[in-house]
Motif scaffolding. Structure first.
Motif: not given
Length: 204
Positions: A113-124
């Motif tokens: 999921n693109n949103a899940a991967t994006f949110f992961y990077g944002l939290c990192m």
């Protein structure tokens, strides 16, 4: 004049170490092997493959927390005392680090999921940008440093190394909308890069 903090450096580092230890423990709690009604070798291997996204997201997040923990220790070795600003920046670092089990679980559940991967990077991105700001704050308040600041190194760290991780995490987050695995690869490379020792800000 800024308010002083009564906590010693050792007490703040001990509290921080406790938070990091809890976070890496919480990460593994979301690793669950699915129940298999007919546990043949084929079904077990299929379940292992199905669990790989969760395992890979856990490994990457575990590595990230360990890198933050290691560099936090190196950071604390250069700090003589804390003022109000540095104290609360350290607390923000712990706040954003303690958030990491949430995006880790999300990415493990929805790896494509693109949103899940994006949110992961944002939290990192959040703990790394706070860590960078802590470094900038420290070199602007040299009275908090042990030893004599090496100004050539200070400028290099502040302008280059200090903001590598936040910027590249944002790039990785942007790439998540193009290719999820490319973004995850970028996230992993950042962690590996920051395993290696950073230059000290001071001379003895």
């Amino acid at each position: 004049m800024k308010a002083s903090i009564d906590f010693t450096v050792n007490r703040i580092e001990t509290f921080s170490d406790g938070v990091f230890a809890i976070v890496v423990t919480l990460l593994v709690f979301d690793l669950h092997f699915p129940h298999i009604n007919n546990p043949t070798n084929e079904n077990v291997w299929a379940a292992i493959v199905a669990t790989l996204p969760k395992l890979l997201s856990w490994i990457n997040s575990f590595l990230v927390v360990c890198v933050i923990w290691m560099n936090h220790h190196r950071f604390m070795q250069q700090v003589k005392s804390f003022d109000f600003g540095l104290f609360w920046m350290n607390n923000l670092l712990l706040l954003f680090t303690s958030l990491l089990p949430f995006p880790t679980k999300l990415l493990g559940e929805y790896p494509g999921n693109n949103a899940a991967t994006f949110f992961y990077g944002l939290c990192m991105f959040l703990p790394t940008v706070i860590f960078s700001l802590m470094g900038v704050y420290l070199i602007r308040h040299v009275q908090l440093l042990k030893g004599i600041p090496n100004h050539n190194i200070v400028v290099k760290v502040a302008r280059l190394r200090g903001f590598y991780a936040p910027v590249i995490y944002l790039i990785g987050a942007g790439l998540s909308w193009v290719n999820n695995w490319l973004a995850i690869g970028v996230y992993t490379i950042i962690s590996i890069y920051f395993i290696f020792p950073r230059t000290k800000l001071t001379t003895d």
